[in-house]
Design a protein around this motif. Structure first.
Motif, mmCIF file in Angstrom:
data_model
loop_
_atom_site.group_PDB
_atom_site.id
_atom_site.type_symbol
_atom_site.label_atom_id
_atom_site.label_comp_id
_atom_site.label_asym_id
_atom_site.label_seq_id
_atom_site.Cartn_x
_atom_site.Cartn_y
_atom_site.Cartn_z
ATOM 1 N N VAL A 140 -31.281 -93.085 -37.810
ATOM 2 C CA VAL A 140 -32.693 -94.372 -37.818
ATOM 3 C C VAL A 140 -33.845 -94.588 -38.305
ATOM 4 O O VAL A 140 -34.699 -93.212 -38.155
ATOM 5 N N CYS A 141 -34.297 -95.499 -38.607
ATOM 6 C CA CYS A 141 -35.391 -96.142 -38.767
ATOM 7 C C CYS A 141 -36.384 -97.144 -38.279
ATOM 8 O O CYS A 141 -35.074 -97.882 -37.777
ATOM 9 N N GLY A 142 -37.285 -97.381 -38.821
ATOM 10 C CA GLY A 142 -37.615 -99.156 -38.108
ATOM 11 C C GLY A 142 -38.122 -98.810 -37.124
ATOM 12 O O GLY A 142 -38.532 -97.765 -36.557
ATOM 13 N N GLY A 143 -39.015 -99.871 -36.679
ATOM 14 C CA GLY A 143 -40.145 -100.365 -35.458
ATOM 15 C C GLY A 143 -38.608 -100.059 -34.244
ATOM 16 O O GLY A 143 -39.032 -99.413 -33.343
ATOM 17 N N GLY A 144 -37.208 -99.765 -34.272
ATOM 18 C CA GLY A 144 -35.861 -99.834 -33.055
ATOM 19 C C GLY A 144 -35.444 -97.881 -32.360
ATOM 20 O O GLY A 144 -35.769 -98.683 -31.333
ATOM 21 N N ALA A 145 -36.785 -97.145 -33.858
ATOM 22 C CA ALA A 145 -36.394 -96.154 -33.588
ATOM 23 C C ALA A 145 -37.402 -95.644 -31.990
ATOM 24 O O ALA A 145 -37.097 -94.600 -31.475
ATOM 25 N N ALA A 204 -36.483 -96.609 -27.087
ATOM 26 C CA ALA A 204 -35.708 -95.285 -26.221
ATOM 27 C C ALA A 204 -33.755 -95.745 -25.431
ATOM 28 O O ALA A 204 -33.583 -94.738 -25.398
ATOM 29 N N PHE A 205 -34.136 -96.916 -25.525
ATOM 30 C CA PHE A 205 -33.241 -97.644 -24.708
ATOM 31 C C PHE A 205 -32.208 -98.005 -25.682
ATOM 32 O O PHE A 205 -31.090 -97.598 -25.489
ATOM 33 N N VAL A 206 -32.783 -98.544 -26.904
ATOM 34 C CA VAL A 206 -31.705 -98.894 -27.690
ATOM 35 C C VAL A 206 -30.943 -97.560 -28.428
ATOM 36 O O VAL A 206 -30.021 -97.662 -29.131
ATOM 37 N N MET A 207 -32.390 -96.214 -28.531
ATOM 38 C CA MET A 207 -31.220 -95.062 -29.252
ATOM 39 C C MET A 207 -30.560 -94.825 -28.096
ATOM 40 O O MET A 207 -29.149 -93.785 -28.475
ATOM 41 N N ALA A 208 -31.072 -94.627 -26.984
ATOM 42 C CA ALA A 208 -29.515 -93.587 -25.438
ATOM 43 C C ALA A 208 -28.360 -94.772 -25.856
ATOM 44 O O ALA A 208 -27.565 -94.245 -25.394
ATOM 45 N N PRO A 248 -41.285 -90.549 -41.935
ATOM 46 C CA PRO A 248 -41.162 -90.753 -40.600
ATOM 47 C C PRO A 248 -40.740 -91.996 -40.630
ATOM 48 O O PRO A 248 -40.981 -92.869 -42.296
ATOM 49 N N VAL A 249 -40.876 -93.375 -39.775
ATOM 50 C CA VAL A 249 -39.536 -93.899 -39.543
ATOM 51 C C VAL A 249 -40.612 -95.432 -40.470
ATOM 52 O O VAL A 249 -39.767 -95.984 -40.307
ATOM 53 N N SER A 250 -41.574 -95.103 -40.368
ATOM 54 C CA SER A 250 -42.573 -96.163 -40.032
ATOM 55 C C SER A 250 -42.417 -96.627 -41.959
ATOM 56 O O SER A 250 -43.013 -97.885 -42.358
#
Length: 380
Positions: free
Chosen positions: A306-311, A314-318, A338-340
């Motif tokens: 996963v990359c981007g701001g959503g990385a 923590a809720f989305v990733m979990a 880096p994700v950004s």
């Protein structure tokens, strides 16, 4: 200042996505086997610019003038980001071959109306070339759309170069304002890279958070984590036909905007869930749409990167990890990127492809009639 030498392999990539929070920039050296990021910078959008682009997402009065003024302002934000990159790396503008500037998407309607449709990434690349004193490559998506493609996503080729591997299928997921996936078959199989937009990423989350909390985003997904998912509302969201449409496909704020959410909430009348539960449900929608697409189109994937701001959510990733128990969920930072920075690197690469007159799209992703050179060059 002299133009960049023909041997220069330094390019700048600038990305401002559907989250409309600012410009992410990278200065990249492509002279080695793998791209090397020499500097990275983020330049936030001033509040009036973010508001202007937000208003341009929907039809309104005097659009031509308002877009022109917003484009001028964006060019100045981009130029500030370029200056920060050059200053950090201590590199003169004349050493950079070109800037790849994505622009700000205000409409994305491929395949509609006349079978071709259109996409509009608002910016003023000529002004950026003037301010930065570097060639600018812009308008990457239109050529793919002219060839019958979706014009998006354009990053899978770079995802494959950075994160592909022999021996395992991987999926790279960018969670920006909209989420998209690149499906990378094991490199030793010879199977093509595919990918598409999954649905909303951070855009609806950020809009709802701004409305109810007064902050631009839900830091770490903490507010969403404090709520309860409304399963009935989630089911209504997932009934949106886009989620069932086969790829190639792409989407944006043209579909997933606050009005889309409001049409689902209004019939609930006094039974509307608390705002925090809506946030939890929206975050779960983002994760569920991604997970369903991984299960449907990459059932043998071993990793989701996963990359981007959503990385950072923590809720989305979990939730992704919970929905995909047999897939290792990681971020691009685990692989040294880096994700950004991933999307900005992609547009530096696309600028290089254009300068070299090399293909930039992946037809198995966008559905275009074939590979095409993407972008238009605005000389310094």
């Amino acid at each position: 200042m002299p133009a960049a030498t023909q041997s220069s392999e330094m390019y700048i990539g600038l990305m401002s996505g559907t989250s409309m929070d600012g410009a992410d920039g990278v200065l990249v050296d492509f002279s080695g086997a793998q791209p090397v990021v020499l500097a990275a910078a983020h330049t936030p959008f001033p509040a009036p610019l973010r508001e202007a682009f937000g208003a341009l997402q929907q039809p309104g009065d005097d659009e031509i003038h308002r877009e022109a003024m917003a484009s001028n302002s964006l060019a100045r934000v981009y130029a500030d980001c370029v200056a920060a990159l050059l200053r950090t790396a201590d590199v003169p503008a004349g050493s950079v071959t070109a800037i790849g500037a994505h622009g700000q998407t205000i409409r994305h309607r491929p395949g509609q109306y006349d079978g071709i449709g259109y996409t509009r990434q608002s910016q003023h690349p000529a002004l950026l070339a003037e301010l930065a004193d570097i060639d600018v490559v812009a308008d990457f998506r239109s050529r793919d759309i002219a060839a019958g493609g979706q014009g998006a996503p354009l990053v899978p080729a770079v995802h494959a170069a950075l994160f592909g591997a022999a021996g395992e299928t991987r999926v790279v997921c960018n969670i920006g304002g909209i989420s998209n996936i690149s499906i990378l078959p094991a490199t030793n199989t010879g199977r093509p890279v595919t990918g598409f937009d999954c649905g909303p990423g951070n855009a609806l989350l950020d809009d709802w958070n701004q409305r109810h909390c007064g902050t631009p985003y839900d830091d770490g997904g903490a507010w969403a984590a404090s709520g309860k998912v409304d399963t009935a509302l989630l089911a209504q969201m997932l009934a949106e036909p886009y989620f069932r449409a086969p790829p190639p496909k792409s989407t944006g704020r043209d579909l997933f905007h606050p009005g889309w959410l409001q049409t689902l909430l209004e019939p609930l009348d006094d039974r509307q869930p608390p705002a925090v539960d809506v946030q939890a449900t929206l975050a779960t929608l983002t994760a569920t749409a991604i997970a369903q697409d991984v299960q449907r189109y990459a059932p043998h994937a071993q990793r989701l990167i996963v990359c981007g701001g959503g990385a950072h959510n923590a809720f989305v990733m979990a939730t992704l990890a919970q929905l995909l128990p047999h897939v290792q969920v990681q971020t691009t930072a685990d692989f040294g990127v880096p994700v950004s920075q991933v999307e900005a690197i992609a547009f530096a690469w696309l600028a290089r492809q254009c300068v070299r007159r090399a293909f930039g799209n992946v037809p198995t992703v966008t559905g275009a009639a074939g590979p095409r050179v993407l972008g238009a060059i605005y000389p310094r």
